[in-house]
Design an enzyme around this catalytic site. Structure first.
Site, short mmCIF file in Angstrom:
data_model
loop_
_atom_site.label_atom_id
_atom_site.label_comp_id
_atom_site.label_asym_id
_atom_site.label_seq_id
_atom_site.Cartn_x
_atom_site.Cartn_y
_atom_site.Cartn_z
N HIS A 1 0.96 -1.21 0.09
CA HIS A 1 -0.13 0.11 0.19
C HIS A 1 0.82 1.22 -0.01
CE1 HIS A 1 -3.04 2.99 1.39
NE2 HIS A 1 -3.97 1.84 1.62
N ASP B 1 -10.37 6.45 -4.90
CA ASP B 1 -10.13 5.17 -4.32
C ASP B 1 -10.51 4.14 -5.52
OD1 ASP B 1 -9.68 2.98 -2.62
OD2 ASP B 1 -11.05 3.59 -0.95
N GLU C 1 -0.83 1.11 -5.65
CA GLU C 1 -0.71 0.04 -4.89
C GLU C 1 -0.74 -1.34 -5.59
OE1 GLU C 1 -3.95 -0.02 -1.65
OE2 GLU C 1 -3.71 2.17 -1.85
O1 TA6 Z 1 -6.42 1.23 -0.40
C1 TA6 Z 1 -7.16 2.11 -0.36
C2 TA6 Z 1 -7.63 2.10 0.81
O2 TA6 Z 1 -8.30 0.85 1.13
C3 TA6 Z 1 -8.78 3.22 1.21
O3 TA6 Z 1 -10.04 2.62 1.03
C4 TA6 Z 1 -8.49 3.77 2.34
O4 TA6 Z 1 -9.32 3.67 3.28
C5 TA6 Z 1 -7.12 3.45 2.69
O5 TA6 Z 1 -6.92 2.45 2.05
C6 TA6 Z 1 -6.36 3.86 3.81
O6 TA6 Z 1 -6.73 2.47 4.93
P1 TA6 Z 1 -6.16 2.63 6.41
O7 TA6 Z 1 -6.78 1.41 7.11
O8 TA6 Z 1 -4.74 2.72 6.34
O9 TA6 Z 1 -6.73 3.94 6.85
#
Ligand code: TA6
Length: 300
Positions: A170, A214, A273
């Site tokens: 990520h 997103d 990602e």
């Molecule tokens: O990868 C995108 C995502 O899944 C979004 O929906 C957003 O919430 C982000 O990741 C961050 O997630 P986190 O749990 O690290 O705040």
């Protein structure tokens, strides 16, 4: 508790690799070789900094990040495993799985013939992981710190039965300003937007981010590039073992609501990602492994 002196005795490479303490006694490994400087937290097996020599930092790390057990470090490359996003049936289980919330064991540090530094950490299933996810597994995170950064999550099924998992590297990329950057490499690719019905297609060759995004792009192994004119650079984001690419920016409103980010943080990063999720979850039989990798560097 991990002992920093023992780590230094076992793994320190004079002038190249050492360890330091972060807040709350979290320990990170600090690399400085001829190509780049990097920092990797053992908690989460999470790289939080990668800076090729004489360049601006490539990864974004929140100055308000928690360094607390049970909470993810905000920035760098959190490892989402064994699920990506919310848990499918139990919302009480942690978003993005437990991989980023566990201490990984440092197994090996080596220097290859080019002078790149390689670091390998492991996470093995235990009673703790089984409380979240019932399978036996062996996961390895490997980092190669050179002119480019290569990150690999390798998962091996050590259960007597097959299992499915989803995952993501990520990655938070450090930007001069979100309104100035463009992302290339996704033209003609289908995607869906989190929270919106339907499927879309990426029409333009240059994706610009004007608001919360997103997006999950399907069936793509393409290399992406982030063009950042103010930083006078193009970041290359290549990947393998992943057919979904997620592009995420929280936008102003969500950023304000997120307690571990400054209000203006959404202008300073974008996540691109390498994902295995949706129609690209990984199914492995006993003894089988799968690798998800990302290679990050600057286009010359
Ligand atoms: O990868 C995108 C995502 O899944 C979004 O929906 C957003 O919430 C982000 O990741 C961050 O997630 P986190 O749990 O690290 O705040």
């Amino acid at each position: 508790m991990i002992d920093i002196n023992q780590l230094n005795e076992k793994f320190k490479i004079e002038g190249v690799l050492t360890f330091k303490k972060l807040k709350n006694n979290l320990i990170c490994l600090v690399v400085s070789n001829q190509y780049a400087d990097a920092t990797i937290s053992l908690y989460g097996a999470q790289i939080t900094s990668f800076r090729p020599k004489k360049e601006v930092e490539i990864l974004w790390l929140s100055p308000m990040s928690y360094y607390e057990e049970g909470k993810a470090i905000r920035g760098g490359i959190p490892v989402c495993f064994p699920w990506f996003g919310p848990h499918k049936s139990d919302p009480a289980k942690p978003q993005h799985g437990f991989g980023r919330l566990m201490y990984w064991e440092l197994m090996e540090v080596t220097e290859n013939t080019h002078g790149e530094t390689q670091i390998r950490l492991e996470l093995t299933s235990s009673e703790i992981t089984k409380a979240y996810w019932p399978y036996e597994f062996f996961a390895e995170m490997t980092f190669t710190i050179g002119k480019t950064l290569k990150v690999t999550l390798k998962v091996t099924n050590t259960s007597p039965i097959q299992f499915d998992y989803s995952c993501a590297l990520h990655t938070y990329f450090n930007l001069s300003a979100i309104e100035d950057i463009t992302i290339e490499g996704l033209k003609g690719t289908r995607y869906y937007k989190n929270g919106e019905p339907g499927e879309f297609i990426q029409e333009s060759s240059k994706l610009k981010i004007h608001q919360v995004e997103d997006r999950h792009y399907y069936d793509t192994s393409a290399t992406c590039f982030i063009e950042d004119p103010k930083f006078r650079r193009k970041i290359m984001v290549a990947k393998s073992g992943s057919k979904t690419t997620t592009v995420w920016n929280p936008g102003a409103a969500n950023c304000h609501k997120t307690s571990d980010m400054p209000n203006e943080a959404y202008r300073r990063f974008v996540c691109i990602e390498a994902v295995n999720s949706l129609n690209d979850t990984v199914c492995i039989t006993p003894g089988e492994s799968h690798e998800t990798s990302a290679v990050i560097g600057l286009k010359e």
